[in-house]
Design a protein around this motif. Structure first.
Motif, PDB file in Angstrom:
ATOM      1  N   GLY A  93       4.923  70.972 -43.839  1.00 10.33           N
ATOM      2  CA  GLY A  93       5.421  70.690 -45.197  1.00 10.33           C
ATOM      3  C   GLY A  93       6.743  71.357 -45.490  1.00 10.33           C
ATOM      4  N   GLU A  94       7.082  72.384 -44.697  1.00  4.70           N
ATOM      5  CA  GLU A  94       8.373  73.061 -44.884  1.00  4.70           C
ATOM      6  C   GLU A  94       9.536  72.089 -44.625  1.00  4.70           C
ATOM      7  OE1 GLU A  94      10.193  77.047 -42.933  1.00  4.70           O
ATOM      8  OE2 GLU A  94       8.378  77.322 -44.104  1.00  4.70           O
ATOM      9  N   TYR A  95       9.324  71.107 -43.759  1.00  6.30           N
ATOM     10  CA  TYR A  95      10.370  70.106 -43.498  1.00  6.30           C
ATOM     11  C   TYR A  95      10.580  69.220 -44.729  1.00  6.30           C
ATOM     12  CZ  TYR A  95      10.386  71.489 -38.591  1.00  6.30           C
ATOM     13  OH  TYR A  95      10.507  72.208 -37.422  1.00  6.30           O
ATOM     14  N   SER A  96       9.488  68.843 -45.397  1.00  6.93           N
ATOM     15  CA  SER A  96       9.605  68.078 -46.654  1.00  6.93           C
ATOM     16  C   SER A  96      10.340  68.915 -47.691  1.00  6.93           C
ATOM     17  CB  SER A  96       8.210  67.712 -47.187  1.00  6.93           C
ATOM     18  OG  SER A  96       7.461  67.021 -46.217  1.00  6.93           O
ATOM     19  N   ALA A 103      18.716  70.355 -47.647  1.00  6.86           N
ATOM     20  CA  ALA A 103      19.161  71.065 -46.436  1.00  6.86           C
ATOM     21  C   ALA A 103      19.052  70.196 -45.188  1.00  6.86           C
ATOM     22  CB  ALA A 103      18.348  72.337 -46.247  1.00  6.86           C
ATOM     23  N   LEU A 104      18.245  69.135 -45.283  1.00  7.22           N
ATOM     24  CA  LEU A 104      17.935  68.298 -44.124  1.00  7.22           C
ATOM     25  C   LEU A 104      17.825  66.862 -44.601  1.00  7.22           C
ATOM     26  CD1 LEU A 104      17.035  68.514 -41.086  1.00  7.22           C
ATOM     27  CD2 LEU A 104      14.710  68.855 -41.907  1.00  7.22           C
ATOM     28  N   SER A 105      18.359  65.920 -43.818  1.00  8.35           N
ATOM     29  CA  SER A 105      18.219  64.519 -44.226  1.00  8.35           C
ATOM     30  C   SER A 105      16.801  64.048 -43.940  1.00  8.35           C
ATOM     31  CB  SER A 105      19.220  63.634 -43.481  1.00  8.35           C
ATOM     32  OG  SER A 105      18.784  63.415 -42.147  1.00  8.35           O
ATOM     33  N   PHE A 106      16.360  63.044 -44.671  1.00  3.80           N
ATOM     34  CA  PHE A 106      15.000  62.512 -44.481  1.00  3.80           C
ATOM     35  C   PHE A 106      14.803  62.029 -43.043  1.00  3.80           C
ATOM     36  CE2 PHE A 106      12.419  58.584 -44.318  1.00  3.80           C
ATOM     37  CZ  PHE A 106      11.176  59.168 -44.494  1.00  3.80           C
ATOM     38  N   GLU A 107      15.777  61.267 -42.541  1.00  2.84           N
ATOM     39  CA  GLU A 107      15.663  60.724 -41.177  1.00  2.84           C
ATOM     40  C   GLU A 107      15.537  61.833 -40.141  1.00  2.84           C
ATOM     41  OE1 GLU A 107      17.026  57.084 -43.268  1.00  2.84           O
ATOM     42  OE2 GLU A 107      17.438  59.221 -43.473  1.00  2.84           O
ATOM     43  N   LEU A 221      21.476  70.865 -40.126  1.00  2.00           N
ATOM     44  CA  LEU A 221      20.890  71.590 -41.250  1.00  2.00           C
ATOM     45  C   LEU A 221      22.033  72.196 -42.036  1.00  2.00           C
ATOM     46  CD1 LEU A 221      17.820  73.316 -39.667  1.00  2.00           C
ATOM     47  CD2 LEU A 221      17.832  72.620 -42.026  1.00  2.00           C
ATOM     48  N   VAL A 222      22.001  72.037 -43.347  1.00  2.00           N
ATOM     49  CA  VAL A 222      23.040  72.636 -44.196  1.00  2.00           C
ATOM     50  C   VAL A 222      22.373  73.619 -45.168  1.00  2.00           C
ATOM     51  CG1 VAL A 222      24.569  70.630 -43.994  1.00  2.00           C
ATOM     52  CG2 VAL A 222      22.950  70.738 -45.896  1.00  2.00           C
ATOM     53  N   ASN A 223      23.184  74.379 -45.895  1.00  6.63           N
ATOM     54  CA  ASN A 223      22.615  75.324 -46.859  1.00  6.63           C
ATOM     55  C   ASN A 223      21.811  74.567 -47.913  1.00  6.63           C
ATOM     56  OD1 ASN A 223      23.906  77.325 -45.481  1.00  6.63           O
ATOM     57  ND2 ASN A 223      25.552  77.599 -46.955  1.00  6.63           N
ATOM     58  N   VAL A 237      15.032  81.543 -49.043  1.00  6.80           N
ATOM     59  CA  VAL A 237      16.149  81.389 -48.107  1.00  6.80           C
ATOM     60  C   VAL A 237      16.971  80.179 -48.529  1.00  6.80           C
ATOM     61  CG1 VAL A 237      16.732  81.271 -45.645  1.00  6.80           C
ATOM     62  CG2 VAL A 237      14.445  81.951 -46.311  1.00  6.80           C
ATOM     63  N   THR A 238      18.282  80.267 -48.368  1.00 10.22           N
ATOM     64  CA  THR A 238      19.123  79.086 -48.578  1.00 10.22           C
ATOM     65  C   THR A 238      20.085  78.841 -47.416  1.00 10.22           C
ATOM     66  OG1 THR A 238      20.695  80.448 -49.818  1.00 10.22           O
ATOM     67  CG2 THR A 238      19.099  79.188 -51.128  1.00 10.22           C
ATOM     68  N   GLU A 239      20.332  79.876 -46.608  1.00 12.22           N
ATOM     69  CA  GLU A 239      21.312  79.763 -45.505  1.00 12.22           C
ATOM     70  C   GLU A 239      20.798  78.874 -44.377  1.00 12.22           C
ATOM     71  OE1 GLU A 239      24.397  81.341 -45.205  1.00 12.22           O
ATOM     72  OE2 GLU A 239      24.101  81.840 -47.326  1.00 12.22           O
ATOM     73  N   ALA A 240      21.624  77.920 -43.945  1.00 13.05           N
ATOM     74  CA  ALA A 240      21.221  76.955 -42.909  1.00 13.05           C
ATOM     75  C   ALA A 240      20.760  77.627 -41.613  1.00 13.05           C
ATOM     76  CB  ALA A 240      22.372  75.990 -42.626  1.00 13.05           C
ATOM     77  N   ASP A 241      21.521  78.631 -41.143  1.00 19.67           N
ATOM     78  CA  ASP A 241      21.170  79.284 -39.869  1.00 19.67           C
ATOM     79  C   ASP A 241      19.807  79.944 -39.938  1.00 19.67           C
ATOM     80  OD1 ASP A 241      23.601  78.504 -38.998  1.00 19.67           O
ATOM     81  OD2 ASP A 241      24.532  80.491 -38.980  1.00 19.67           O
ATOM     82  N   GLN A 242      19.561  80.597 -41.063  1.00 19.08           N
ATOM     83  CA  GLN A 242      18.275  81.272 -41.247  1.00 19.08           C
ATOM     84  C   GLN A 242      17.141  80.264 -41.319  1.00 19.08           C
ATOM     85  OE1 GLN A 242      18.870  83.868 -44.631  1.00 19.08           O
ATOM     86  NE2 GLN A 242      17.734  85.493 -43.604  1.00 19.08           N
ATOM     87  N   LEU A 243      17.373  79.184 -42.062  1.00 18.95           N
ATOM     88  CA  LEU A 243      16.353  78.139 -42.196  1.00 18.95           C
ATOM     89  C   LEU A 243      15.965  77.610 -40.821  1.00 18.95           C
ATOM     90  CD1 LEU A 243      17.829  76.210 -45.261  1.00 18.95           C
ATOM     91  CD2 LEU A 243      15.685  77.487 -45.265  1.00 18.95           C
ATOM     92  N   GLU A 244      16.976  77.386 -39.978  1.00 17.84           N
ATOM     93  CA  GLU A 244      16.716  76.851 -38.636  1.00 17.84           C
ATOM     94  C   GLU A 244      15.910  77.852 -37.789  1.00 17.84           C
ATOM     95  OE1 GLU A 244      19.263  75.447 -34.776  1.00 17.84           O
ATOM     96  OE2 GLU A 244      20.073  74.925 -36.741  1.00 17.84           O
TER      97      GLU A 244
END
Length: 315
Positions: A93-96, A103-107, A221-223, A237-244
């Motif tokens: 669910g974290e991807y949703s 931060a991430l496109s649906f596709e 992945l973006v912020n 978290v909001t930073e893209a690198d951390q999220l990844e």
């Protein structure tokens, strides 16, 4: 109303036919099912609509199906202008949540979780790993049991810390069995084996995380524009690198769900909206804090009910 958090369910919330009513009465929701089919190159929407259940339950279908359902439902809330202050998702669910946070496109999300499902499936030969829900035992006691059993050569770890008195353990089939038996001796009310194809959220999933890293490097992945509560740390978290990095770690780390909800409560969130299939997360929030306002939205009818209730409260 205080702050609002959107919550997105994980594996176990799927059901054949989920989203059928939604697709019939909302064209913009319907397009997500079509976009998922196109990105994945097969008719996921048909599996969601018609099953059979054992096909939908295969983790490489379950994961993209639940993301598709959640984002299709999210579209209804977007159309009503309902925005979150925070987002969180349980495991996949974290991807949703990342899609909801921009931060991430649906596709890319459905593509990533389809692969995540395949990698998790491949990481441990079928039957060698297991998971079980332990009810009514304290976290520190269960942690101590798992550490002892793991020392004796059978890996078993805390996998999902869902709410007080509900913790899922994961590891080798023997490790889970031994730890489950010891948990009962220490006073656990019940130990329920889960119908899963592998020991998710345990260190046995490290091979899957390495493969997932390669997939995440292919996509962008973006912020995030809304704070995301990471399963791995239970902080925002909001930073893209951390999220990844957290998505990679999340595959073999425990889902700190109880801690995540406690963190949101400490940040002033008093309304939780579960978006997608089922009502599992709403139930967990209520067990963590009875006073929270909780909604589960799966279709237009459940959304209208929530809107009516919100209007009543304003008056």
């Amino acid at each position: 109303m205080g702050k609002v958090a959107f919550l997105f369910p994980g594996q176990g919330s799927q059901a054949v036919g989920m989203g059928n009513a939604l697709r019939e009465d909302n064209e913009s929701s319907q397009q997500f099912f079509e976009r998922a089919d196109k990105r994945l190159g097969y008719e996921l929407s048909k599996i969601i609509e018609e099953g059979p259940e054992e096909t939908l339950r295969r983790t490489e279908h379950t994961q993209p199906a639940l993301v598709t359902m959640s984002i299709a439902v999210l579209e209804l809330l977007r159309e009503e202008g309902i925005k979150p202050d925070y987002v969180a998702g349980h495991s996949l669910g974290e991807y949703s949540a990342l899609v909801a946070a921009g931060a991430l496109s649906f596709e890319d999300a459905v593509y990533a979780v389809r692969n995540r499902g395949l990698f998790m499936e491949e990481a441990v030969p079928f039957g060698e790993g297991a998971m079980a829900a332990v009810l009514g035992l304290d976290r520190t006691e269960l942690q101590a049991i798992c550490e002892e059993v793991s020392k004796s050569g059978y890996v078993v770890e805390l996998a999902n810390i869902n709410c007080p008195g509900q913790i899922v353990i994961s590891g080798t089939a023997e490790g889970v069995e031994i730890a489950g038996g010891q948990a009962k001796e220490k006073g656990a009310k019940r130990v329920l084996p889960l119908q899963v194809s592998g020991p998710f959220h345990s260190s046995l999933m490290k091979p899957a995380s390495r493969k997932l890293k390669n997939v995440l490097e292919e996509i962008e992945l973006v912020n995030a524009n809304v704070p995301v509560i990471a399963n791995v740390t239970a902080t925002s978290v909001t930073e893209a690198d951390q999220l990844e990095n957290y998505l990679i770690e999340q595959v073999y780390s425990p889902v700190l769900w109880e801690d995540s909800i406690s963190y949101l409560l400490s940040e002033g969130v008093d309304t939780f909206i579960e978006i997608g299939s089922g009502t599992v997360l709403a139930g967990l929030v209520k067990k963590i804090n009875r006073r929270s306002t909780v909604y589960s939205i799966q279709d237009r009818a459940s959304l209208n009910k929530m809107l009516d209730k919100m209007k009543e409260e304003e008056n």
